[in-house]
Design a protein around this motif. Structure first.
Motif, PDB file in Angstrom:
ATOM      1  N   SER A 308       0.820  -1.208   0.000  1.00 51.06           N
ATOM      2  CA  SER A 308       0.000   0.000   0.000  1.00 51.06           C
ATOM      3  C   SER A 308       0.858   1.265   0.000  1.00 51.06           C
ATOM      4  N   GLY A 311       2.394   1.884  -3.329  1.00 49.67           N
ATOM      5  CA  GLY A 311       1.412   2.453  -4.251  1.00 49.67           C
ATOM      6  C   GLY A 311       1.174   3.930  -4.002  1.00 49.67           C
ATOM      7  N   MET A 312       1.165   4.341  -2.737  1.00 46.51           N
ATOM      8  CA  MET A 312       0.974   5.762  -2.416  1.00 46.51           C
ATOM      9  C   MET A 312       2.129   6.609  -2.932  1.00 46.51           C
ATOM     10  N   ALA A 315       1.673   6.933  -6.625  1.00 40.41           N
ATOM     11  CA  ALA A 315       0.361   7.425  -7.066  1.00 40.41           C
ATOM     12  C   ALA A 315       0.494   8.728  -7.846  1.00 40.41           C
ATOM     13  N   CYS A 320      -5.791   7.362  -7.084  1.00 43.15           N
ATOM     14  CA  CYS A 320      -4.854   6.254  -6.898  1.00 43.15           C
ATOM     15  C   CYS A 320      -4.422   6.153  -5.440  1.00 43.15           C
ATOM     16  N   TYR A 321      -4.212   7.317  -4.835  1.00 38.62           N
ATOM     17  CA  TYR A 321      -3.831   7.357  -3.424  1.00 38.62           C
ATOM     18  C   TYR A 321      -4.910   6.714  -2.556  1.00 38.62           C
ATOM     19  N   CYS A 324      -5.049   2.961  -2.779  1.00 36.21           N
ATOM     20  CA  CYS A 324      -3.979   2.314  -2.023  1.00 36.21           C
ATOM     21  C   CYS A 324      -4.258   2.286  -0.523  1.00 36.21           C
TER      22      CYS A 324
END
Length: 410
Positions: A308, A311-312, A315, A320-321, A324
């Motif tokens: 996670s 992904g942030m 992003a 997207c943030y 995640c």
């Protein structure tokens, strides 16, 4: 479940509702008063530093003096401190109030320690803990949205209004706890009944010193070496989450230019996912019936959090943030309950309040360091780089969890 358990769940709900109202707005409030990122970091470090010492002490005092009495006392102190938080115009006074709250804000720990006093069935206790976390999650979900709307609709006095509402929530909680049935006190150090008459003539100072001495004796009897792995893994995930949460509102405002209202929505979305994860912890545990030592669950939790955070960092938009946030919320929520259940199973009911207090102190120890790390990074490198510190901690947790799991198999 009995009415007593429902009342405990209501107390846990109001507690995190109140926290959700005011805590996300506090960093921006201090920034508006002229404070920099270092002061924002101090807000979290002072609070966690005070909780570090008060966690096991209050937990042990609750074992000795009665959990209901200690919980009611701490709620009254917090009601006053949160109210003055909105009245003062001094950053120094806010820091002092945060220290007071760090010393006395132990509601979640004490409500969890009270559950076995009203429900003796171990299997039902696990379900109650999951539902309590879920109900509390609803509070922490609603709080940021309500607080964000109040702050945005009342730009001049919004924080004051919120602090008064939070103080009222703690007063209501104190009233609810007052009507709970009294619980039995532990008497492992001395015969409480024999001492009760002589204590009536003792000074308040002597009583405090005597209670503290008993607490230290209780703490020294715990075989800490048996719990080191739980405490260390707990420290890693706590540090990772503490660094993330120290900057998340400023991060959303700085990077994605969100208003307090929309920041509240993002925080609440995470709260919904965490609440659902906690509510279905029993269902999740069915997939891990073979995981008696909880090593697999710990490993999977760290993997979720690490993925996670990665992904942030990568992003490209707020959407997207937010996406995640889903594995982050699931991993952190499950991780909290797994560590609690591990402690309770290993303790076999002995020194429950003290051990739960020590677990909270591990979280607080990470919380002392993490906000200052986040503040330093935010001041000299930029708010967005705080996520890298969180990711590093979770990657270390993955490595250690995998190594520990491998050693158990061998």
């Amino acid at each position: 479940m009995s009415l007593r358990v429902y009342l405990l769940q209501l107390v846990a709900f109001l507690d995190l509702l109140a926290v959700g109202l005011i805590v996300p707005l506090l960093p921006n409030h201090v920034r508006q008063m002229g404070g920099n990122h270092i002061y924002v970091g101090l807000l979290g470090s002072i609070y966690s530093g005070c909780q570090l010492g008060s966690g096991p002490l209050i937990g042990s005092l609750s074992d000795i003096k009665g959990r209901r009495t200690i919980l009611m006392m701490t709620l009254l102190v917090c009601a006053g401190a949160y109210t003055f938080l909105g009245i003062t115009t001094s950053i120094a006074v806010i820091l002092v109030l945060r220290a007071i709250l760090g010393l006395f804000k132990q509601t979640q720990m004490l409500t969890k320690a009270l559950v076995p006093d009203y429900e003796s069935n171990h299997l039902k206790q696990s379900v109650i803990y999951g539902k309590m976390a879920a109900i509390s999650g609803i509070g922490i979900t609603m709080g940021p949205v309500i607080g964000g709307h109040i702050a945005e609709d009342n730009p001049e006095h919004g924080f004051l209004y919120i602090s008064l509402i939070v103080g009222l929530c703690f007063l209501i909680n104190a009233g609810i706890v007052h009507f709970l049935p009294k619980t039995s006190k532990k008497s492992t150090i001395m015969d409480v009944n024999c001492e009760e008459k002589t204590r009536q003539d003792e000074s308040v100072l002597y009583k405090i010193m005597n209670s503290s001495k008993q607490s230290v004796i209780e703490l020294s009897k715990i075989p800490w070496a048996e719990y080191w792995d739980v405490f260390f893994l707990k420290a890693l995930i706590s540090f990772s989450m503490a660094v993330y949460f120290s900057n998340y509102s400023l991060y959303l405002k700085t990077v994605y230019e969100l208003s307090p209202k929309y920041i509240g929505y993002v925080i609440s979305f995470k709260g919904v996912i965490a609440s659902l994860s906690s509510f279905f912890i029993g269902y999740i545990n069915k997939f891990y019936s073979y995981d008696n030592d909880y090593t697999v669950r710990n490993l999977h939790m760290f993997i979720l959090v690490g993925a996670s955070l990665t992904g942030m960092i990568l992003a490209t938009s707020v959407y997207c943030y937010v996406a995640c946030l889903i594995p982050l919320a699931i991993g952190s929520a499950v991780g909290r309950l797994v560590s609690l259940e591990m402690i309770l199973i290993r303790s076999k009911g002995k020194n429950r309040g003290t051990l739960i207090g020590a677990t909270h102190s591990v979280t607080s120890l990470s919380g002392v360091i993490a906000p200052m790390v986040a503040g330093f990074i935010g001041e000299y490198f930029g708010v967005s780089y705080g996520l890298y510190a969180s990711l590093l901690s979770s990657l270390l947790g993955i490595a250690l969890s995998y190594q520990y799991k491998k050693s158990k198999i061998e």
